[in-house]
Every structure is written in C-alpha cells, then in structure tokens.
Design a protein around this motif. Structure first.
Motif, PDB file in Angstrom:
ATOM      1  N   VAL A 201       2.472   1.682  -3.531  1.00 19.44           N
ATOM      2  CA  VAL A 201       1.518   2.176  -4.528  1.00 19.44           C
ATOM      3  C   VAL A 201       1.227   3.659  -4.299  1.00 19.44           C
ATOM      4  CG1 VAL A 201      -0.849   1.988  -5.400  1.00 19.44           C
ATOM      5  CG2 VAL A 201       0.453  -0.082  -4.885  1.00 19.44           C
ATOM      6  N   ARG A 202       1.031   4.025  -3.049  1.00 19.02           N
ATOM      7  CA  ARG A 202       0.744   5.425  -2.719  1.00 19.02           C
ATOM      8  C   ARG A 202       1.922   6.331  -3.094  1.00 19.02           C
ATOM      9  NH1 ARG A 202      -0.785   4.471   1.971  1.00 19.02           N
ATOM     10  NH2 ARG A 202       1.087   5.039   3.149  1.00 19.02           N
TER      11      ARG A 202
ATOM     12  N   GLU B 276       0.841  -1.201   0.000  1.00 16.94           N
ATOM     13  CA  GLU B 276       0.000   0.000   0.000  1.00 16.94           C
ATOM     14  C   GLU B 276       0.876   1.250   0.000  1.00 16.94           C
ATOM     15  OE1 GLU B 276      -2.732   2.982   0.227  1.00 16.94           O
ATOM     16  OE2 GLU B 276      -3.079   0.879  -0.360  1.00 16.94           O
TER      17      GLU B 276
ATOM     18  N   GLU C 192       2.035   6.781  -6.822  1.00 16.03           N
ATOM     19  CA  GLU C 192       0.982   7.714  -7.239  1.00 16.03           C
ATOM     20  C   GLU C 192       1.420   9.158  -7.008  1.00 16.03           C
ATOM     21  OE1 GLU C 192      -2.960   4.893  -6.348  1.00 16.03           O
ATOM     22  OE2 GLU C 192      -2.146   6.190  -4.769  1.00 16.03           O
TER      23      GLU C 192
ATOM     24  N   LYS D 210      -6.447  -2.616  -9.733  1.00 15.12           N
ATOM     25  CA  LYS D 210      -6.952  -1.455 -10.477  1.00 15.12           C
ATOM     26  C   LYS D 210      -6.040  -0.249 -10.289  1.00 15.12           C
ATOM     27  CE  LYS D 210     -11.143   1.368 -10.987  1.00 15.12           C
ATOM     28  NZ  LYS D 210     -12.534   1.586 -10.463  1.00 15.12           N
ATOM     29  N   ARG D 211      -5.608  -0.025  -9.060  1.00 13.80           N
ATOM     30  CA  ARG D 211      -4.712   1.113  -8.782  1.00 13.80           C
ATOM     31  C   ARG D 211      -3.355   0.939  -9.456  1.00 13.80           C
ATOM     32  NH1 ARG D 211      -4.384   1.946  -2.514  1.00 13.80           N
ATOM     33  NH2 ARG D 211      -3.049   3.702  -3.147  1.00 13.80           N
TER      34      ARG D 211
ATOM     35  N   ALA E 114      -3.598   1.606 -13.108  1.00 14.32           N
ATOM     36  CA  ALA E 114      -3.810   3.027 -13.397  1.00 14.32           C
ATOM     37  C   ALA E 114      -2.528   3.856 -13.304  1.00 14.32           C
ATOM     38  CB  ALA E 114      -4.862   3.594 -12.445  1.00 14.32           C
TER      39      ALA E 114
ATOM     40  N   GLU F 208      -9.212  -4.112  -6.158  1.00 12.65           N
ATOM     41  CA  GLU F 208      -8.984  -2.689  -5.958  1.00 12.65           C
ATOM     42  C   GLU F 208      -7.500  -2.349  -6.118  1.00 12.65           C
ATOM     43  OE1 GLU F 208      -9.424   1.270  -5.402  1.00 12.65           O
ATOM     44  OE2 GLU F 208     -11.008  -0.219  -5.751  1.00 12.65           O
TER      45      GLU F 208
END
Length: 324
Positions: free
Chosen positions: A81-82, A78, A85, A124-125, A128, A121
């Motif tokens: 990924v954050r 997590e 982003e 998907k992230r 993206a 979920e």
C-alpha cells in the motif's frame, strides 16, 4: 608506520593488477548496486514496477492457500500500500502492474471480510488509491491437463497451462516419473553443449525438512512436499576469463525445462528461490553434501496434484521487445 603499510598494500595491488573475471564481477556488482531496487526506497519507475509486483505476488500466494489465514501478511500488505501511494504520486496509474496490485488488495480485503476480519484503516487507504483495478489479481481454480491431454499437447498448450502448485495430495510421487522428467530436461540448450548442471532429488523426508528450514519462501505449504529437487550448476564447466555468470544462465534455462518436464509427467511443482544467506547456504551444502564447485540455482518442491487445485492468478504483463 600505518602509512608505510598502506603504501605497501597499494604497491602490491598495482603489481597484481585485476584479473579479467574480477573486473567483470566488479563492473556487474557496481551496476547491480546502482540499479537494483530496495522496497520502499525506489527511485525509478522500473524499480517500482518490480518491487510492487514482488509484493502483490506475495499477497497472491497467501490468497491461494486452501488453509486460508485471515489477516495474513500484514507487513507485506502495508509495504505494498505504501509503495502504491508513493508510485501514484509520480507516475501513471494506468499501468498493468499497478491495476493488478489494486485488484489483489481489493481481493485481500474482500476475503478477510468473508472470514470476519476487517481493517477499516487499511480499507480506507486502499479505497483512496487512485486508478482502477483490473481482474488480473488473486487466486484461481486450476485443473491440470490429464496424462492423455499432455501426451497430445503442443508447446503452446504446455506453456500456457503450467502453474505453480502449493498444495499436494498425500500420495507419493513415483521416483521413476521424477527421473523421467530430469532426463527429458537434459535436452536444454547450453553454452557449447557443456550441460553444466545437476539435479539432487531429496526423497528423505528428514533431510527435506532440514533443507526447507534454510529456504525463505516455503512457509505455509512446504510441509506438503513429497520430494524436493535442488538444481545446481557446476563452475568447472565454464571459462574463467569471460563466463563468470554463465553458470546461472545455463542453470536457469535448465531449471525451467525441469519445471516443464515435471508438468509433462503430471507432477505438481513450485519453483523456490535459492537466494540464501551465507549461513543458510552452508547448511544446505552440508545437508546435501554438495561439491564445492556446485552453485545453487533453484529449489523445486514437488508432489502429486490434490483433488482440488488452487493457485495464484499470476497474469503476465504485455511482452516487451524492441525491433531494431
């Protein structure tokens, strides 16, 4: 009354002044606080690079375990990924470390799906995220050089073929081979040839287990270590006025030479951080009966190679250098 006490303290400080080593330390600490990164709160591209690399490597390690745990490391995944982003909104997504992070995340999703674990979920992230993944992340099969090959290997071959190993055979490593590696590592260069280092070889399994309880990065594989090496530096070997950090420079160089020497002796090894909490360090010092002058440099878990080796790919980014 309080103002008088405060004034007295200030006067004492003026009289005592700052020692050279305290000034060096304070200058360094201020720089450290200013420039070091905090996961999730990076303000500089270089900080992002270091933070993202650290996070994707923790995921890589989980991917390399032979006893794979589907869905492992949710918090680190997590956070990774954050961070990607956040980074992709500010900087180029064509950088090696960013593409490698994408590669690791895609391998994480693929391998979990292979074990029947899916997180729609999360997938998907990841899909993206902008940019293209490379093929530099994940785990690889590893075959160490044979004893004969190692005896004929040049330095380039030795450096390029050494890998950290997190699974070991049940066969114990002969103490003589470990001692040979430590003796070979003694040829490490040091400031004015002072050789301010020492290696503790933890052979007692009960002590080994207790020490590992105080180290933060051996979960999932530390139980397989046959022995544990603890590299320390000795502060008594360094000049007070300007060598505040030299113990870590010399100690780090020595620790790397120990790792290479272990590989030359065909002993599987993995370096482990000695960045501990105050309580953890006190526990380790008590268990190993360390001298107060000795500072922790690195832990190294060792054992014999298993029949099947798998490790992190750990591809290196292009070398950075400046010709002036």
């Amino acid at each position: 009354m309080m103002s008088i006490v405060k004034k007295a303290k200030n006067e004492i400080k003026k009289l005592l002044g700052k020692t050279p080593e305290k000034t060096l330390y304070e200058n360094y600490y201020n720089k450290y606080r200013r420039f070091s990164f905090v996961d999730g709160s990076c303000t500089d591209e270089k900080q992002f690079e270091a933070s993202i690399t650290r996070l994707y490597h923790t995921v890589e390690k989980g991917l390399s375990y032979l006893n794979y745990r589907p869905g492992f490391g949710k918090e680190n995944v997590e956070a990774l990924v954050r961070s990607l982003e956040q980074y992709s909104k500010q900087y180029s997504v064509d950088k090696f470390f960013y593409q490698t992070a994408l590669s690791v995340l895609n391998e994480y999703v693929r391998k979990n799906a292979e074990h029947g674990v899916e997180n729609k979920e999360l997938s998907k992230r990841i899909s993206a995220l902008p940019g293209k993944k490379n093929e530099a992340g994940g785990a690889i099969k590893f075959v160490p050089l044979s004893s004969e090959e190692l005896s004929k290997a040049n330095y380039k071959e030795l450096v390029e073929t050494r890998h950290s190993i997190r699974h070991f055979s049940d066969k114990s490593v002969e103490l003589e081979r470990v001692e040979n590696a430590v003796k070979l590592a003694q040829y490490t260069p040091s400031a004015c040839n002072r050789q301010g280092w020492k290696t503790y070889i933890v052979n007692d399994k009960a002590v080994l287990r207790e020490v590992l309880k105080n180290q933060n990065g051996n979960r999932g594989f530390g139980q397989e270590f046959d022995k544990l090496l603890v590299v320390v530096g000795d502060l008594r070997c360094f000049n007070r006025d300007r060598e505040v950090f030299q113990v870590y420079i010399d100690g780090g160089m020595y620790a790397m030479r120990v790792l290479d020497s272990l590989y030359y002796e065909r002993i599987a090894s993995v370096p482990l951080s000695a960045s501990l909490t105050k309580e953890q360090e006190e526990n380790v010092r008590k268990l190993l009966k360390l001298d107060p002058a000795e500072v922790l440099i690195m832990f190294i878990g060792i054992g014999n190679y298993p029949d099947e080796c798998q490790t992190t790919r750990s591809e290196r980014k292009p070398a950075e250098y400046t010709v002036i």
